[in-house]
Design an enzyme around this catalytic site. Structure first.
Site, PDB file in Angstrom:
ATOM      1  N   ASN A  91      12.047  16.159  30.479  1.00  0.00           N
ATOM      2  CA  ASN A  91      10.824  16.368  29.703  1.00  0.00           C
ATOM      3  C   ASN A  91      10.510  17.848  29.535  1.00  0.00           C
ATOM      4  OD1 ASN A  91       9.559  14.215  28.514  1.00  0.00           O
ATOM      5  ND2 ASN A  91       8.291  13.692  30.249  1.00  0.00           N
ATOM      6  N   ASP A 140      10.012  10.637  25.337  1.00  0.00           N
ATOM      7  CA  ASP A 140       9.668   9.276  24.915  1.00  0.00           C
ATOM      8  C   ASP A 140      10.883   8.566  24.317  1.00  0.00           C
ATOM      9  OD1 ASP A 140       7.103   9.680  25.749  1.00  0.00           O
ATOM     10  OD2 ASP A 140       6.250   9.939  23.734  1.00  0.00           O
ATOM     11  N   GLU A 186       8.525   6.894  34.436  1.00  0.00           N
ATOM     12  CA  GLU A 186       9.948   6.730  34.143  1.00  0.00           C
ATOM     13  C   GLU A 186      10.580   5.623  34.978  1.00  0.00           C
ATOM     14  OE1 GLU A 186       9.774  10.126  37.224  1.00  0.00           O
ATOM     15  OE2 GLU A 186       8.539   9.280  35.616  1.00  0.00           O
TER      16      GLU A 186
END
Length: 324
Positions: free
Chosen positions: A204, A213, A240
């Protein structure tokens, strides 16, 4: 000159009869109003049936509900339209209202119809008993088809993770408890697998939340691809993390599923998002299996799977650990 209707006359008005009411304000005439014409103006589907179930009157909405627009309704047995599982329930309602146990009305009660063309429709049925001048039943029906479809859609949305399309945490908790009860009562095994994307925070931070995403969606797709046909649920557990509920899976079968998940995730590519061809992701997984009363509650089983996941991450990630 038309002869006024008496109270004992009940005309089987045509289903599509939309003629105007008689232009007569006489009090006696109003009391003797043609019931068949009157029910045409009601907002709900209405049938008037004899005590032995023969349809004597029906409005156009009832014909539409029963898919009988081109077929006769009057003279048919009303109970022929009820599905078999509702027959006893309907008979009970009729007995209650005819014996005035529930005054002269019962309902609304949910039932199901088998229409003239075989289509099954869910309805809400109210039954009213008219004791005079001749005993009859007035059935008011409301089509629940669209209402139930919308409710099911809302229920599905409430149980679905919007990002990945998998079940959400709430649905997972509900299903785990349900399958726990079923499997423990039947003395069958139940396995839970918790899956965590390795180093997702770094992914991320480096590529951004939009790509993060996309990564979650890709992993969710890989998990679904690896799930066996007899598996019951794949969920986004949080962040996650993902989780699987595997009824009738012992530890060996659950381990096989986890390996399929691991392999499917390793094959993921991100070049379609403009990321390097060398980029790959992996997952760590923890497994726990309930068999022969090893765990006392579904929460204990879940905690055991979570502990196994922690061990898998401690062992270097991209691996699977089964709780002892």
């Amino acid at each position: 000159m038309n002869k006024p209707l008496t109270q004992r006359q009940l005309l089987p008005t045509a289903l599509n009869d939309d003629s105007a009411w008689p232009d007569n304000t006489d009090t006696a005439m109003s009391a003797d109003l043609d019931v068949g014409g009157f029910i045409q103006y009601l907002a709900e589907a209405v049938l008037v049936v004899s005590t032995d179930g023969v349809i004597e009157c029906a409005n156009a909405k009832a014909a539409l509900l029963l898919n009988c627009v081109a077929k006769p309704v009057i003279g048919r047995q009303w109970t022929d339209f009820l599905v078999s599982r509702c027959q006893e329930q309907y008979d009970g309602l009729v007995k209650l209202v005819s014996k005035r146990i529930l005054s002269l009305q019962a309902g609304p009660t949910e039932m199901a119809l088998r229409c003239a063309d075989g289509e099954i429709k869910d309805i809400e049925l109210s039954v009213s008993f008219l004791p005079e001048p001749e005993p009859r039943l007035v059935l008011v029906m409301r089509d629940l088809t669209h209402y139930k479809a919308e409710c099911n859609q809302l229920r599905e949305l409430a149980a679905t993770d919007a990002l990945t399309g998998l079940a959400n945490r709430r649905a997972f908790d509900d299903q785990l408890q349900r399958h726990w009860q079923q499997c423990t009562e039947a003395k069958r095994p139940l396995s839970v697998v918790i899956i965590d994307i390795d180093f997702f925070k770094q992914f991320n931070d480096r590529y951004g939340h939009i790509q993060g995403d996309a990564c979650l969606r890709k992993v969710a797709g890989a998990i679904l691809q690896a799930m066996p046909v007899d598996a019951k649920l794949a969920a986004r557990y949080g962040g996650e993390e993902f989780a699987l509920i595997l009824p009738n899976h012992n530890e060996i079968r659950a381990l096989q599923v986890a390996r399929e998940v691991q392999h499917a995730v390793r094959q993921l590519q991100f070049t379609d998002a403009g990321l390097p061809t060398t980029l790959s992701v992996s997952v760590s997984q923890g497994i726990a299996t309930e068999i022969n009363g090893q765990y006392r509650t579904s929460m204990a089983l879940l905690c055991a799977a979570d502990t196994a996941l922690y061990r898998a991450k401690s062992d270097g990630r991209d691996c699977i650990n089964a709780s002892c």
